[in-house]
Design an enzyme around this catalytic site. Structure first.
Site, PDB file in Angstrom:
ATOM      1  N   ILE A   1      -0.070  -1.894  -7.595  1.00 32.00           N
ATOM      2  CA  ILE A   1      -0.987  -2.161  -6.484  1.00 32.00           C
ATOM      3  C   ILE A   1      -2.439  -1.916  -6.888  1.00 32.00           C
ATOM      4  O   ILE A   1      -3.316  -1.770  -6.041  1.00 32.00           O
ATOM      5  CB  ILE A   1      -0.615  -1.300  -5.258  1.00 32.00           C
ATOM      6  N   ASP A   2      -2.707  -1.909  -8.209  1.00 31.28           N
ATOM      7  CA  ASP A   2      -4.026  -1.519  -8.707  1.00 31.28           C
ATOM      8  C   ASP A   2      -4.958  -2.691  -9.010  1.00 31.28           C
ATOM      9  O   ASP A   2      -6.129  -2.483  -9.329  1.00 31.28           O
ATOM     10  CB  ASP A   2      -3.884  -0.632  -9.949  1.00 31.28           C
TER      11      ASP A   2
ATOM     12  N   HIS B   1       4.469  -5.399  -4.037  1.00 36.60           N
ATOM     13  CA  HIS B   1       4.259  -4.194  -3.233  1.00 36.60           C
ATOM     14  C   HIS B   1       2.861  -4.111  -2.633  1.00 36.60           C
ATOM     15  O   HIS B   1       2.436  -3.045  -2.195  1.00 36.60           O
ATOM     16  CB  HIS B   1       4.553  -2.950  -4.079  1.00 36.60           C
TER      17      HIS B   1
ATOM     18  N   CYS C   1      -8.453  -5.267  18.247  1.00 35.54           N
ATOM     19  CA  CYS C   1      -7.514  -4.722  19.231  1.00 35.54           C
ATOM     20  C   CYS C   1      -7.551  -3.205  19.353  1.00 35.54           C
ATOM     21  O   CYS C   1      -6.891  -2.640  20.226  1.00 35.54           O
ATOM     22  CB  CYS C   1      -6.086  -5.175  18.901  1.00 35.54           C
TER      23      CYS C   1
END
Length: 258
Positions: free
Chosen positions: A111-112, A127, A164
Site C-alpha cells: 500500500i506504499d 489491498h 455527509c
C-alpha cells in the site's frame, strides 16, 4: 546460497524471462524492505511486532475507536512518503520500458505506492493505498493534505466528509472487508494473459491474495519466486531465487541485457 548456486539461479531466471512476452509480477511487503519499510511478518522488526493487527487493521476496530487507527495510518503514510523506491522497483520499471517484453503488469499487496513512484504504469493494488482516502459512510474521496505526523502518536481525530459529515478513512483493505472486485478481476485477467510470473517478497499466507499464484500454476505459467527464505509459495514455483528484490531484479535485468 553459494556463488555457483546464485549464477545458476540467474541463468534459469534469465532463460525463462527471455522467452516471455507478458510478465505478471506479484509483490508483497518484502518488495519494499530495501526501501526501509519493515515487513509485516518479520519476527524481530516487523511493523506488526508491537501492534495488534486486529487493533489497527480491522473494520470492527475502526467502528469502535477510529482515532488510534487514523493516527497510525497517517504516520505510516508519512513513513512511506519519505521512503524511496529501491533497485528492485526501478528494475521492474526498466523492464516495462524495454523492448524485450510486450507488457509488464504488477499485482501488489503493498500500500506504499513505490511501484508507481519508480515509474511502473500498470499496477493493481489488491489491498488499497496509504495515499487514497474516502468517507466511511458515502465513499466520497478525500484529498490528502499530506500533513503526516513525523512520529507515531496515540490518537488523532479523522477529518469529516464535507458532503455527509462521515469520518474519513484510509483507502486500504482491512480484516473483515472484501478485496476490491475490479482489482481482483484485473489481476486474474493479467495472469490469464501471462507467460511468466515473478513472485517477489510475499509470504504467501495472506488470503485470498495468495491464491493468485496458484491460478498461474494451474495454467502452466512458469513461476520464479524471489525471496530470502522459502515460503508457502515455494512449493508451486519452478524455482526460488534466494535473494532480495533489490539484489535479484537488477541482476535479472543485467542478464537480459547481456
Amino acid at each position: 546460497m553459494s556463488e555457483r548456486q546464485l549464477e545458476k539461479s540467474i541463468e534459469h531466471a534469465v532463460e525463462l524471462a527471455r522467452e516471455a512476452r507478458n510478465i505478471e509480477v506479484f509483490t508483497g511487503a518484502g518488495m519494499s524492505a530495501d526501501s526501509g519499510l519493515e515487513t509485516y511478518r518479520d519476527d524481530k522488526t516487523g511493523l506488526w511486532s508491537n501492534v495488534d493487527p486486529q487493533a489497527m487493521a480491522s473494520i470492527d476496530a475502526w467502528r469502535k475507536d477510529p482515532e488510534p487507527m487514523w493516527a497510525w495510518y497517517r504516520w505510516r503514510a508519512g513513513v512511506a512518503a519519505r521512503a524511496e523506491p529501491n533497485a528492485g522497483h526501478q528494475a521492474i520499471s526498466y523492464w516495462e520500458g524495454s523492448d524485450t517484453v510486450e507488457h509488464v503488469h504488477i499485482t501488489t499487496q503493498n500500500i506504499d505506492n513505490l511501484h508507481e513512484r519508480a515509474g511502473s504504469s500498470d499496477v493493481t493494488h489488491l489491498h488499497g493505498s496509504l495515499f487514497e482516502y474516502r468517507c466511511s459512510d458515502c465513499a466520497t474521496p478525500w484529498e490528502d493534505d499530506k500533513n503526516y505526523p513525523q512520529e507515531p502518536i496515540a490518537r488523532l481525530a479523522p477529518p469529516q466528509c464535507e458532503k455527509c459529515g462521515g469520518l474519513i478513512r484510509p483507502g486500504v483493505v482491512w480484516f473483515g472487508e472484501n478485496l476490491p472486485v475490479e482489482e481482483w478481476d484485473i489481476a486474474e485477467q493479467r495472469i490469464a494473459e501471462a507467460d511468466l510470473m515473478i513472485i517477489v517478497g510475499t509470504s504467501g499466507i495472506v488470503h485470498p491474495a495468495a491464491a493468485l499464484p496458484q491460478l498461474a500454476q494451474q495454467r502452466g505459467v512458469p513461476i520464479v519466486e524471489i525471496s530470502p527464505t522459502r515460503t508457502e509459495l515455494s512449493r508451486i514455483a519452478d524455482f526460488t531465487w534466494m535473494s532480495t528484490a533489490a539484489q535479484a531484479l537488477p541482476a535479472l535485468m543485467r542478464g537480459l541485457s547481456a
